[in-house]
Every structure is written in C-alpha cells, then in structure tokens.
Write an enzyme that holds these catalytic residues in place. Structure first.
Site, short mmCIF file in Angstrom:
data_model
loop_
_atom_site.label_atom_id
_atom_site.label_comp_id
_atom_site.label_asym_id
_atom_site.label_seq_id
_atom_site.Cartn_x
_atom_site.Cartn_y
_atom_site.Cartn_z
N SER A 30 -7.95 -6.10 4.81
CA SER A 30 -7.91 -5.70 3.30
C SER A 30 -8.34 -7.30 2.26
O SER A 30 -8.30 -7.23 1.12
CB SER A 30 -6.75 -4.52 2.49
OG SER A 30 -7.61 -3.55 3.34
N ASP A 39 0.91 -0.93 0.26
CA ASP A 39 0.15 0.03 -0.33
C ASP A 39 0.73 1.02 0.23
O ASP A 39 1.76 1.18 0.31
CB ASP A 39 -0.79 -0.01 1.13
CG ASP A 39 -1.82 0.90 1.21
OD1 ASP A 39 -2.26 1.44 -0.15
OD2 ASP A 39 -2.59 0.88 2.11
N ASN A 94 -10.19 -3.93 -6.56
CA ASN A 94 -10.21 -2.72 -7.42
C ASN A 94 -10.52 -2.76 -8.19
O ASN A 94 -9.87 -1.11 -9.58
CB ASN A 94 -8.19 -3.17 -7.18
CG ASN A 94 -7.86 -2.91 -6.37
OD1 ASN A 94 -6.28 -3.57 -5.93
ND2 ASN A 94 -8.43 -2.80 -5.48
C1 FPP Z 1 -1.89 -0.17 -2.84
O1 FPP Z 1 -1.82 1.90 -3.34
C2 FPP Z 1 -1.42 -0.58 -3.93
C3 FPP Z 1 -2.19 -0.85 -5.49
C4 FPP Z 1 -3.80 -0.99 -5.91
C5 FPP Z 1 -1.44 -2.12 -6.78
C6 FPP Z 1 -0.43 -2.34 -5.85
C7 FPP Z 1 0.78 -2.84 -7.23
C8 FPP Z 1 1.57 -2.96 -7.31
C9 FPP Z 1 2.98 -2.49 -6.35
C10 FPP Z 1 2.52 -3.08 -8.66
C11 FPP Z 1 1.94 -4.49 -9.43
C12 FPP Z 1 2.62 -5.03 -10.00
C13 FPP Z 1 2.26 -6.66 -10.83
C14 FPP Z 1 3.49 -6.65 -11.61
C15 FPP Z 1 0.63 -6.52 -11.48
P1 FPP Z 1 -2.69 2.49 -3.00
O2 FPP Z 1 -2.51 3.28 -5.01
O3 FPP Z 1 -3.97 2.39 -2.86
O4 FPP Z 1 -2.17 3.94 -2.82
P2 FPP Z 1 -2.60 4.84 -2.16
O5 FPP Z 1 -3.56 4.16 -0.37
O6 FPP Z 1 -1.73 5.90 -1.19
O7 FPP Z 1 -3.04 5.75 -2.39
#
Ligand code: FPP
Length: 226
Positions: free
Chosen positions: A180, A10, A58
C-alpha cells in the site's frame, strides 16, 4: 533482533465494526496501541519503529474520518509526551506533513523538538505519507539543489528519514498482502510479515511470533548462502 521495524496498522475499522462502534473508535484504540507496541519493542531491544498512520491516499476518506484521525495527532502527542521523556523516546515524522491541519503540525513540531535528544528509541510516524510521493519529493529536492548525478547512497540522503536504517521487517495487520505505497525505497529487502490480527488487538504475543518467524528467515540480500 531487527534494529528498525515498520508497521502497517490495518484493521481499525473492522475492529470497531465488530463491536458495533464507529470506525473512529477503532482509530482511537489503534492510536492507544502504538504506545503499547513502542514499550514492547523497547523491551525486546528494537531501536526504531515506523508506523503508517495516514497515507497520501487516506485524504480520500470521508471528511469525518479524516478529521477524527487528525484530531488524534495532538491528543497522542500531548498524552504521550511525559512517557516519551521518561523512556527516552524520540518522535519523528515522515510524509508531507505540511498538508496536515495547523493544530496537528504545531503540536508535532513541538513534540519533535522536545524529544529530539532522547536516544533510547525512535518512534517515526508516517503522516500524509506515500512511498511514491517520498521518491518524487526527494527528486524535486535534488533538482532544487542542482544535483546532476546520484547514486543509491546520495539518493537515500534525500528521503524523509535517510538516516534511519531500512526496516528489517514490515508487519502488516488485518490480513491484506500488499505494501500500500509504504516505504517503497526502504522496503527493497525487508521481510514482510502479515497477520490476520486487527491493529488494536496486536499484542506482545503477536510481535514475538513475528520476531520468531524473522529469526528463521535466510536474509541473503541477493547474494548466495555463506
Ligand atoms: C487502516 O485501518 C488504518 C488507518 C488508515 C489509520 C491508522 C491510524 C492509527 C492506528 C492511529 C493514528 C494515530 C495517530 C497518532 C495519528 P482501516 O481503517 O482501513 O481498517 P479496515 O481495513 O478494517 O477498514
């Protein structure tokens, strides 16, 4: 050292916004960090890592963000294949991967096939994954197989990766204290470690801190101290 660890990655969005970049730049940096963390885990003797890359929830994100995340899948697989072969890393996935776009599914299947005999490390990517969906999918498979009665061991066989041991530790970056919908069944006795570090910044120092904390845990699995 834990045999299997799991990560809730996250903080990509916040990492990007802090630098005035679009959220998708955070996901790209996050994908790059997966490879670094695999190397660090291998160096410290961990055998498998499960990362939560995309949840069943998501899909509700803006279409541009979903597309950018989907585009990272083939990029990641093609970009990392050579290293995975060199380092003995096997790629697996958990989740409703049939929901993914064809391009992502095709390259995933290819990479899974090419790396299937690698036995130094397993990188398990959760894609269109939900802990509740996993349990529902397991029950539906059992019904299809005509199973009338189960126990915990037979149930486990029906999970997406029933052969991988439960994660000893689940690390969540980005500071939120919740699971989550991640590994609902498998996390029954996992130690939960939350750090404020955002995923793209999560480093060897952070991982070693988590391991040191893990060493201090008194894991009784519901029993009493020996
Ligand atoms: C949550 O952070 C992260 C995700 C929903 C996506 C995680 C994905 C990756 C790290 C890369 C994926 C890699 C591959 C190979 C598919 P957020 O976006 O909710 O962050 P925030 O809470 O700061 O908004």
């Amino acid at each position: 050292m834990p045999e299997h660890i799991a990560m809730i990655m996250d903080g990509n969005g916040r990492w990007a916004q802090r630098q005035g970049l679009p959220r998708t730049a955070g996901h790209r940096a996050g994908a790059e960090n997966i490879s670094r963390v695999v190397d660090i885990c291998m160096k410290h003797g961990v055998k498998s890592l499960t990362v939560y890359a995309f949840s069943t929830e998501n899909w509700k994100r803006p279409v541009d963000e979903v597309s950018a995340l989907m585009a990272l899948i083939p990029e990641f697989c093609s970009g990392r294949l050579q290293d995975m072969m060199k380092n003995g890393v096997r790629l697996r996935t958990i989740g409703r991967t049939s929901d993914l776009p064809l391009a992502a599914r095709t390259v995933l299947l290819n990479t899974i096939e090419k790396t299937k005999n690698n036995d130094k490390f397993t990188l398990n990517i959760a894609l269109s994954y939900g802990g509740r969906a996993e349990i529902v999918d397991a029950v539906n498979k059992m019904l299809k197989d005509g199973i009338k009665e189960i126990n915990e061991e037979t149930f486990r066989d029906y999970l997406y990766a029933g052969d991988i041991p439960d994660p000893a530790i689940i690390i969540r970056t980005g500071g939120e204290m919740r699971l989550s919908n991640f590994l609902m069944w498998e996390s029954a006795y996992s130690e939960i470690y939350v750090t404020d570090t955002w995923w793209p910044d999560f480093s060897e120092e952070d991982l070693v801190k988590a391991f040191k904390w893990f060493e201090t845990r008194d894991r009784r699995f519901g029993g009493i101290k020996a």
